[in-house]
Design an enzyme around this catalytic site. Structure first.
Site, PDB file in Angstrom:
ATOM      1  CD  GLU A 119     -11.481-125.982  -5.574  1.00 45.68           C
ATOM      2  OE1 GLU A 119     -11.280-126.788  -4.650  1.00 45.68           O
ATOM      3  OE2 GLU A 119     -12.553-125.917  -6.214  1.00 45.68           O
TER       4      GLU A 119
ATOM      5  CD  GLU B 261     -15.944-121.987  -5.139  1.00 41.63           C
ATOM      6  OE1 GLU B 261     -15.129-122.913  -5.172  1.00 41.63           O
ATOM      7  OE2 GLU B 261     -15.644-120.797  -5.406  1.00 41.63           O
TER       8      GLU B 261
END
Length: 255
Positions: free
Chosen positions: A109, A129
């Site tokens: 990200e 994740e």
């Protein structure tokens, strides 16, 4: 500036931020997030700095949120700047991500937050994740689709699989693919190139791109016009025309 978990370096007009927690694959805890926010705010507000670079120490870019500090990080989710410290900031200046090794979860990200991504051949990308029920809250669901398209974005978001630097380059996720250990060198080269151009016009053109995302073409063209008028008022175009008439930038030369 009192940093413990990041290293900040200035090379001319280029500002380099290195996440320095190699023992945790540069995972970001709440303290590191605060340091990153301070560093990028400093960059934004310093008129002598033109281009930023973000990278990681010890052969990895970042493994994202430090799950050993999950409570403090999740308390940061509503923060305007984002849980990892800066991923909801829209800077007025360009940033390059210099990537090696793991660039996963929140680390991916962060890379998506940058304008340009330079990766060496050791880089690996993915939303790992997914395995642990950790949501994407630092821009991943919004930026990835804008960069690589809906199908490829959903592939990474839903499967949690890793892709190689070569595949990321084929997708357009990575802009420059270089040999192992050369990502930062190439990023500095690109940053110095960008730093040599008239900055106000460059920044207005960059912001016009972001401000036009998701808008109808007719609205986007108005955004472009308004940003272009701001650039014209700076006088950079007239300085540039003068240099062109004097022989600069001919035959494809950059300057």
């Amino acid at each position: 500036m009192g940093y413990r978990n990041i290293i900040v370096e200035v090379r001319g007009r280029v500002f380099i931020v290195t996440i320095n927690r190699p023992e945790r694959r540069n995972a970001i805890d709440a303290d590191t997030a605060e340091e990153l926010y301070r560093a990028w705010t400093y960059f934004e507000n310093n008129p002598d700095l033109y281009v930023g670079i973000i990278t990681g120490a010890g052969g990895n870019f970042s493994s994202g949120a430090d799950l050993y500090d999950i409570d403090r990080l999740m308390n940061r989710v509503p923060n305007p700047e984002g849980p990892l410290g800066f991923t909801r900031l829209r800077l007025s200046k360009p940033v390059i991500a210099a990537i090696s090794g793991y660039c996963v979860a929140g680390g991916l990200e962060i890379a998506l937050w940058a304008d340009i991504r330079v990766a060496d051949k050791t880089a690996k990308f993915g939303f790992l994740e997914r395995r642990f029920g950790v949501p994407l809250v630092d821009g991943g669901t919004q930026r990835l689709v804008r960069i690589v398209g809906l199908g490829r974005a959903l592939d990474l978001i839903l499967t949690g699989r890793l892709i190689s630097a070569e595949e990321a380059y084929q997708w357009g996720l990575v802009n420059y693919l270089v040999n192992e250990g050369k990502a930062l060198d190439k990023s500095i080269e690109v940053a110095e190139l960008i730093s040599g151009y008239p900055q106000e016009t460059l920044r207005n053109d960059r912001l016009a791109v972001y401000e036009g995302l998701g808008k109808p073409l007719s609205e986007g063209l108005i955004i472009e016009m308004k940003r272009g008028l701001r650039s014209i008022r700076t006088g950079e175009i007239y300085d540039g025309v003068k240099r062109f008439k004097e022989g600069a930038g001919r035959h494809g030369n950059l300057y």
